[in-house]
Design an enzyme around this catalytic site. Structure first.
Site, PDB file in Angstrom:
ATOM      1  N   ARG A  26       4.270   9.923  -2.923  1.00 46.10           N
ATOM      2  CA  ARG A  26       5.104   9.848  -1.627  1.00 46.10           C
ATOM      3  C   ARG A  26       4.063  10.344  -0.387  1.00 46.10           C
ATOM      4  NH1 ARG A  26       9.401   8.143   1.283  1.00 46.10           N
ATOM      5  NH2 ARG A  26      11.302   9.124   0.819  1.00 46.10           N
ATOM      6  N   GLN A  81       8.006   0.936   9.248  1.00 50.36           N
ATOM      7  CA  GLN A  81       7.744   2.018   9.896  1.00 50.36           C
ATOM      8  C   GLN A  81       8.992   3.070   9.354  1.00 50.36           C
ATOM      9  OE1 GLN A  81       7.592   5.516  10.609  1.00 50.36           O
ATOM     10  NE2 GLN A  81       9.034   5.094  11.983  1.00 50.36           N
ATOM     11  N   TYR A 106      15.430   4.671  13.106  1.00 47.38           N
ATOM     12  CA  TYR A 106      14.949   3.981  11.733  1.00 47.38           C
ATOM     13  C   TYR A 106      16.342   3.257  11.183  1.00 47.38           C
ATOM     14  CZ  TYR A 106      13.955   3.942   6.779  1.00 47.38           C
ATOM     15  OH  TYR A 106      13.868   3.598   5.448  1.00 47.38           O
ATOM     16  N   SER A 159      18.372   1.169   3.156  1.00 49.25           N
ATOM     17  CA  SER A 159      17.976   2.734   3.059  1.00 49.25           C
ATOM     18  C   SER A 159      19.607   3.411   3.232  1.00 49.25           C
ATOM     19  CB  SER A 159      17.256   3.250   4.011  1.00 49.25           C
ATOM     20  OG  SER A 159      17.422   4.516   4.263  1.00 49.25           O
ATOM     21  N   GLU A 181      19.939   5.756   4.702  1.00 53.39           N
ATOM     22  CA  GLU A 181      19.762   6.300   6.095  1.00 53.39           C
ATOM     23  C   GLU A 181      20.827   5.449   7.185  1.00 53.39           C
ATOM     24  OE1 GLU A 181      18.275   8.805   7.966  1.00 53.39           O
ATOM     25  OE2 GLU A 181      17.696   9.679   5.893  1.00 53.39           O
ATOM     26  N   THR A 196       0.737  -1.178   0.046  1.00 57.63           N
ATOM     27  CA  THR A 196       0.135   0.020   0.168  1.00 57.63           C
ATOM     28  C   THR A 196       0.835   1.152   0.011  1.00 57.63           C
ATOM     29  OG1 THR A 196       0.086  -0.016   2.350  1.00 57.63           O
ATOM     30  CG2 THR A 196      -1.756  -1.195   1.148  1.00 57.63           C
ATOM     31  N   GLY A 197       2.130   1.174   0.333  1.00 57.10           N
ATOM     32  CA  GLY A 197       3.156   2.321   0.217  1.00 57.10           C
ATOM     33  C   GLY A 197       3.492   2.886  -1.107  1.00 57.10           C
ATOM     34  N   GLN A 198       4.398   3.768  -0.965  1.00 56.85           N
ATOM     35  CA  GLN A 198       4.749   4.376  -2.268  1.00 56.85           C
ATOM     36  C   GLN A 198       5.525   3.412  -3.406  1.00 56.85           C
ATOM     37  OE1 GLN A 198       7.309   8.218  -3.344  1.00 56.85           O
ATOM     38  NE2 GLN A 198       8.809   6.342  -2.820  1.00 56.85           N
TER      39      GLN A 198
HETATM   40  P1  NAP Z   1       5.956   3.944   2.543  1.00 54.44           P
HETATM   41  O1  NAP Z   1       5.247   4.545   1.491  1.00 54.44           O
HETATM   42  O2  NAP Z   1       6.031   4.505   4.139  1.00 54.44           O
HETATM   43  O3  NAP Z   1       5.174   2.510   2.866  1.00 54.44           O
HETATM   44  C1  NAP Z   1       5.619   1.759   4.028  1.00 54.44           C
HETATM   45  C2  NAP Z   1       4.777   0.441   3.825  1.00 54.44           C
HETATM   46  O4  NAP Z   1       4.925  -0.476   5.061  1.00 54.44           O
HETATM   47  C3  NAP Z   1       3.144   0.681   3.653  1.00 54.44           C
HETATM   48  O5  NAP Z   1       2.559   0.025   2.868  1.00 54.44           O
HETATM   49  C4  NAP Z   1       2.686   0.407   5.325  1.00 54.44           C
HETATM   50  O6  NAP Z   1       1.209  -0.108   5.270  1.00 54.44           O
HETATM   51  C5  NAP Z   1       3.669  -0.823   5.371  1.00 54.44           C
HETATM   52  N1  NAP Z   1       3.495  -1.171   6.929  1.00 54.44           N
HETATM   53  C6  NAP Z   1       3.966  -0.473   7.889  1.00 54.44           C
HETATM   54  N2  NAP Z   1       3.809  -0.950   9.029  1.00 54.44           N
HETATM   55  C7  NAP Z   1       3.346  -2.436   8.900  1.00 54.44           C
HETATM   56  C8  NAP Z   1       3.247  -3.620   9.405  1.00 54.44           C
HETATM   57  N3  NAP Z   1       3.444  -3.703  10.800  1.00 54.44           N
HETATM   58  N4  NAP Z   1       3.108  -4.661   8.839  1.00 54.44           N
HETATM   59  C9  NAP Z   1       2.940  -4.656   7.459  1.00 54.44           C
HETATM   60  N5  NAP Z   1       3.250  -3.457   6.592  1.00 54.44           N
HETATM   61  C10 NAP Z   1       3.261  -2.377   7.292  1.00 54.44           C
HETATM   62  O7  NAP Z   1       7.496   3.445   2.170  1.00 54.44           O
HETATM   63  P2  NAP Z   1       8.168   3.490   0.744  1.00 54.44           P
HETATM   64  O8  NAP Z   1       8.861   4.872   0.281  1.00 54.44           O
HETATM   65  O9  NAP Z   1       7.216   2.789  -0.198  1.00 54.44           O
HETATM   66  O10 NAP Z   1       9.499   2.823   0.966  1.00 54.44           O
HETATM   67  C11 NAP Z   1       9.196   1.237   0.774  1.00 54.44           C
HETATM   68  C12 NAP Z   1      10.556   0.598   1.718  1.00 54.44           C
HETATM   69  O11 NAP Z   1      11.658   1.015   1.410  1.00 54.44           O
HETATM   70  C13 NAP Z   1      10.385   0.710   3.323  1.00 54.44           C
HETATM   71  O12 NAP Z   1      10.910  -0.265   3.918  1.00 54.44           O
HETATM   72  C14 NAP Z   1      11.233   2.138   3.532  1.00 54.44           C
HETATM   73  O13 NAP Z   1      11.674   2.097   4.710  1.00 54.44           O
HETATM   74  C15 NAP Z   1      12.430   1.510   2.452  1.00 54.44           C
HETATM   75  N6  NAP Z   1      13.184   2.888   1.758  1.00 54.44           N
HETATM   76  C16 NAP Z   1      12.660   3.748   1.269  1.00 54.44           C
HETATM   77  C17 NAP Z   1      13.026   4.869   0.641  1.00 54.44           C
HETATM   78  C18 NAP Z   1      12.430   5.823   0.021  1.00 54.44           C
HETATM   79  O14 NAP Z   1      13.220   7.121  -0.145  1.00 54.44           O
HETATM   80  N7  NAP Z   1      11.479   5.910  -0.398  1.00 54.44           N
HETATM   81  C19 NAP Z   1      14.546   4.854   0.538  1.00 54.44           C
HETATM   82  C20 NAP Z   1      15.193   3.751   1.107  1.00 54.44           C
HETATM   83  C21 NAP Z   1      14.597   3.011   1.926  1.00 54.44           C
HETATM   84  P3  NAP Z   1       0.124   0.966   5.833  1.00 54.44           P
HETATM   85  O15 NAP Z   1      -0.289   1.564   4.383  1.00 54.44           O
HETATM   86  O16 NAP Z   1      -0.722   0.158   6.448  1.00 54.44           O
HETATM   87  O17 NAP Z   1       0.675   2.081   6.422  1.00 54.44           O
END
Ligand code: NAP
Length: 319
Positions: free
Chosen positions: A182, A81, A147, A123, A125, A10-12
């Site tokens: 985002r 998270q 994080y 990440s 980070e 469901t995330g980005q």
């Molecule tokens: P995001 O939009 O925040 O999406 C996070 C996802 O994790 C959402 O679908 C959320 O579901 C789900 N989630 C949260 N808690 C959960 C739980 N307890 N059980 C199952 N699902 C859970 O993040 P994103 O930008 O798509 O990033 C995807 C991944 O890449 C993440 O792990 C992030 O940390 C990592 N990342 C992102 C970036 C970036 O710049 N975007 C860079 C490096 C790494 P809900 O819809 O229910 O909240």
């Protein structure tokens, strides 16, 4: 038809990845946690083409059952998270979901479908206080937030499952990647949404913390392509994914205000309450290994990314 299982669908990133996999002929199963107001807006265009299963990274059984049932070829652990600022307010939850959640997922795969190839979302980070240079796969980690620490644990555990259990697990070390999907709390989207609201006359000010910090920002759709490329290698290896250029928050905001025909200095206010307890002044990635071994290149430039996000938010705001 090959099957992919995605946590965080469901995330980005989950939404871009699911679209790309469907286009490539994959069947997609997504794990989504139960909430009173489950938001599936990012999946609106593909909802009827994916299988959604209820589950949570906090609950290993909820992953074992669907992994047994669907026997996926690829598993993408994108659930987390994922907001750095929240990780100081909720460090234990962040550790439970982002670090131990990855452990539960890896265990669930080992038990239910050990032949599946697994992508672990790491990440930039994790590098944290890495100095002024560029960061590559060889750069030591010095995470600066709960994080970042949780992601380091998950990354090392992914490598450990590869080395201990012979599983095909890869760790992507992705630098910041953005899009019009985002979440609003991230600074890039906070800026483009505020610019659109100001242009539409619904808001006057945008409050920002430090605007001199620099990040290497790419487009999410480019980065999800790299995830799949990592799982299609002959051998599991880890990769940095980045554009190789860093920009300040100020650069991003200036560009977004320009696109909307607004003067940034009339609308931006500094808010010390938005400063982080420990900041990372600069992150900039060296993705040479991905260019060479995965034949991966980002397609959208920084300017195109800011334009894409700002235009989308202006349109949403009716400005
Ligand atoms: P995001 O939009 O925040 O999406 C996070 C996802 O994790 C959402 O679908 C959320 O579901 C789900 N989630 C949260 N808690 C959960 C739980 N307890 N059980 C199952 N699902 C859970 O993040 P994103 O930008 O798509 O990033 C995807 C991944 O890449 C993440 O792990 C992030 O940390 C990592 N990342 C992102 C970036 C970036 O710049 N975007 C860079 C490096 C790494 P809900 O819809 O229910 O909240």
């Amino acid at each position: 038809m090959p099957t992919a299982f995605i946590t965080g669908i469901t995330g980005q990133d989950g939404s871009f990845l699911a679209e790309q996999l469907l286009d490539a002929g994959w069947s997609v199963v997504g794990l989504a946690r139960r909430s009173a107001s489950r938001s599936l807006w990012r999946l609106a265009g593909i909802r009827d083409r994916i299988t959604m299963v209820d589950g949570d990274l906090l609950d290993m059984g909820s992953m074992i059952d669907p992994l047994r049932e669907y026997q996926p070829d690829h598993v993408y652990n994108l659930g987390a998270q994922s907001f750095v600022a929240t990780s100081w307010r909720q460090p234990l939850l962040t550790g439970d979901v982002t670090a131990l959640g990855a452990a539960r997922l890896l265990e669930a795969v080992r038990i239910a479908c050990p032949e599946a190839r697994v992508y672990q979302a790491g990440s930039s980070e994790m590098f944290g206080l890495a100095g002024d240079g560029v960061q590559s796969e060889a750069t030591p980690f010095h995470p600066r937030s709960p994080y970042g620490v949780a992601k380091v644990y998950a990354h090392h555990l992914a490598i450990n499952y590869r080395e201990s259990h012979g599983m095909f697990v890869v760790g992507g070390i992705l630098f910041n990647h953005e899009s019009e999907r985002r979440s609003p709390e991230f600074v890039t989207r906070k800026i483009t949404m505020a610019v659109a609201a100001i242009k539409a006359g619904k808001q006057d000010k945008l409050r920002l913390g430090r605007v001199d910090v620099r990040r290497d920002w790419g487009f999410a759709g480019d980065y999800t392509r790299a995830m799949t490329a990592m799982l299609e290698q002959d051998q599991p290896k880890d990769f940095v994914i980045a554009t190789g250029k860093s920009w300040s928050v100020d650069d991003f905001a200036k560009r977004a205000f320009d696109i909307a025909g607004l003067k940034m200095e009339n609308h931006v206010e500094h808010d010390p309450a938005l400063m982080r307890p420990a900041e990372i002044p600069n992150l900039c990635g060296d993705a040479t290994k991905a260019h060479t071994e995965l034949n991966w290149q980002p397609q959208l430039s920084f300017d195109e990314l800011v334009t894409r996000m700002t235009v989308a938010d202006l349109k949403r705001a009716g400005a």
